[in-house]
Motif scaffolding. Sequence first.
Motif, PDB file in Angstrom:
ATOM      1  N   THR A  79      21.483 -19.173  21.422  1.00  0.00           N
ATOM      2  CA  THR A  79      22.256 -19.709  22.543  1.00  0.00           C
ATOM      3  C   THR A  79      23.136 -20.865  22.091  1.00  0.00           C
ATOM      4  OG1 THR A  79      20.487 -19.086  24.068  1.00  0.00           O
ATOM      5  CG2 THR A  79      22.072 -20.687  24.860  1.00  0.00           C
ATOM      6  N   GLU A  80      22.608 -21.703  21.200  1.00  0.00           N
ATOM      7  CA  GLU A  80      23.375 -22.867  20.765  1.00  0.00           C
ATOM      8  C   GLU A  80      24.647 -22.473  20.023  1.00  0.00           C
ATOM      9  OE1 GLU A  80      21.018 -24.236  16.763  1.00  0.00           O
ATOM     10  OE2 GLU A  80      19.920 -24.317  18.661  1.00  0.00           O
ATOM     11  N   TYR A  83      27.222 -21.910  22.654  1.00  0.00           N
ATOM     12  CA  TYR A  83      27.710 -23.220  23.099  1.00  0.00           C
ATOM     13  C   TYR A  83      28.714 -23.771  22.086  1.00  0.00           C
ATOM     14  CZ  TYR A  83      23.565 -23.413  26.211  1.00  0.00           C
ATOM     15  OH  TYR A  83      22.598 -23.161  27.164  1.00  0.00           O
ATOM     16  N   THR A  86      32.066 -21.926  22.024  1.00  0.00           N
ATOM     17  CA  THR A  86      32.873 -22.197  23.216  1.00  0.00           C
ATOM     18  C   THR A  86      33.657 -23.491  23.076  1.00  0.00           C
ATOM     19  OG1 THR A  86      31.279 -20.995  24.599  1.00  0.00           O
ATOM     20  CG2 THR A  86      32.793 -22.489  25.723  1.00  0.00           C
ATOM     21  N   PHE A  87      32.978 -24.579  22.636  1.00  0.00           N
ATOM     22  CA  PHE A  87      33.735 -25.838  22.527  1.00  0.00           C
ATOM     23  C   PHE A  87      34.509 -25.938  21.218  1.00  0.00           C
ATOM     24  CE2 PHE A  87      29.546 -27.522  20.921  1.00  0.00           C
ATOM     25  CZ  PHE A  87      29.959 -28.140  19.750  1.00  0.00           C
ATOM     26  N   GLY A  94      31.675 -19.140  27.704  1.00  0.00           N
ATOM     27  CA  GLY A  94      30.812 -18.401  26.793  1.00  0.00           C
ATOM     28  C   GLY A  94      29.613 -17.826  27.507  1.00  0.00           C
ATOM     29  N   VAL A 112      28.278 -20.446  30.387  1.00  0.00           N
ATOM     30  CA  VAL A 112      28.937 -21.760  30.395  1.00  0.00           C
ATOM     31  C   VAL A 112      30.435 -21.566  30.606  1.00  0.00           C
ATOM     32  CG1 VAL A 112      27.226 -22.931  28.956  1.00  0.00           C
ATOM     33  CG2 VAL A 112      29.159 -21.768  27.857  1.00  0.00           C
ATOM     34  N   SER A 116      31.725 -25.926  27.272  1.00  0.00           N
ATOM     35  CA  SER A 116      30.298 -25.572  27.321  1.00  0.00           C
ATOM     36  C   SER A 116      29.554 -26.251  28.471  1.00  0.00           C
ATOM     37  CB  SER A 116      29.601 -25.878  25.981  1.00  0.00           C
ATOM     38  OG  SER A 116      30.098 -25.013  24.981  1.00  0.00           O
ATOM     39  N   CYS A 336      25.065 -30.327  25.113  1.00  0.00           N
ATOM     40  CA  CYS A 336      24.216 -29.134  25.223  1.00  0.00           C
ATOM     41  C   CYS A 336      22.929 -29.298  24.431  1.00  0.00           C
ATOM     42  CB  CYS A 336      24.965 -27.903  24.717  1.00  0.00           C
ATOM     43  SG  CYS A 336      26.300 -27.376  25.801  1.00  0.00           S
TER      44      CYS A 336
END
Length: 454
Positions: A79-80, A83, A86-87, A94, A112, A116, A336
Amino acid sequence: MQPIEITCFKAYDIRGQVPSQLNDDVAYRVGRAYVEFLGAKTVVVGHDVRLTSEQLTNALVEGLTDAGANVIHIGQCGTEEVYFGTFHLGVDGGICVTASHNPMDYNGMKLVKKGSEPISGDSGLNDIRAMAEKGNFVEAASKGTVEHKNIRPDYIEHLLGYVTPSDIKPLKVVVNSGNGGAGAIIDGLESHLPVEFIKVHHEPDGNFPNGIPNPILPEKRQATIDAVKANNADLGIAWDGDFDRCFFFDENGEFIEGYYVVGLLAEAFLIKNPGAKVVHDPRLKWNTIDIAEKAGGQAIESKTGHAFIKERMRLEDAVYGGEMSAHHYFRDFAYCDNGNIPWLLVVELMSKRNAKLSELVADRVARFPCSGERNNTVGDAKAIIGKIEEFYSPDAKAIEKVDGLSMTMDGWRFNIRSSSTEPVMRLNIESNGDIALMEAKTEELLGLVKKYDV
């Protein structure tokens, strides 16, 4: 499309049984609704190691592109990493297809938006659900594109920015990915660190031959404990399936409560960021407050839950946020949660202090001993909490209701709260340097929960 009822939307994410609650049709609809709700032009997508994740991701991508959005597909990941993508790539949002530590027949999604920022029930998730259920989508002018992109090298570089690798000593570290996805990140970091990794259940395997990885459960810790002892390792680290939570074991194989890890990380960040703010949840807090104040920082209390912690961190511009459940949040990671930054910082702190992990936490455990979270299945949680408040009110120095019920007495305090997803009451007790008092009050409270559960 015909209207349907969708039952897998939760307070913070999407989670349900496959295929009865979550299937290709639902995933497709989520993609369409997500783009329409956000007006997203480009979306990062990835998935965990579960056997159903790739197919659900394909259906999701079809929905996103049919709605006109371009997709950057980063493949199997944590998941990270969604994140981060996305940024880091500056896109509009994302989605990670994952069910974290849920049973084998479950799957889900974490969503997100730009930067994020989380999408939860009060920030768009319910709107996306309503649009997905109706199925009355606007036809896009043209179908979006799909680009498969490997962002992991950039991600590894980002992780290394939180520490000075040359400051880290040649430690021996047990890493247990639980056959989830964390192993790939360890492999990527290995050549950059003077660390010997002992890899347990390292290969990703959606069949989870060693059980669903969820080290918050005591029965899921033994393999890590055994490996630490057998290899005379300096510490052990274990993750859940999508590796957004990490768990620590000292050189003796002893599990370190997440509460004390929050304190360690608060200290690590305040050393690097004097005067900064750190955010914590209300369940256990005296240790974190004490560390922050002594380091010249400020501890800020927030309601439990990732959406609340992230929102408060943004509001306060806090450098770090931590929950005792092993979720850790970082300002430089778009506020996050991340399951790799914590252990990197702990290893660096051990090296700089020339101290064992047990030594880093021993003083804090002695100063603020805690019960660990004690969970009880109950009937009417609200009624029980009301009776407990009434029982302790005559002696209470402070009563707070930031999250459940927190009461401070002479030399000890407790927090009791009901789960938002199951009929469970969660109890945490801590004392000011008195283990016997903490243990006695834990038994007393558990007895009251049982007595009032009628």
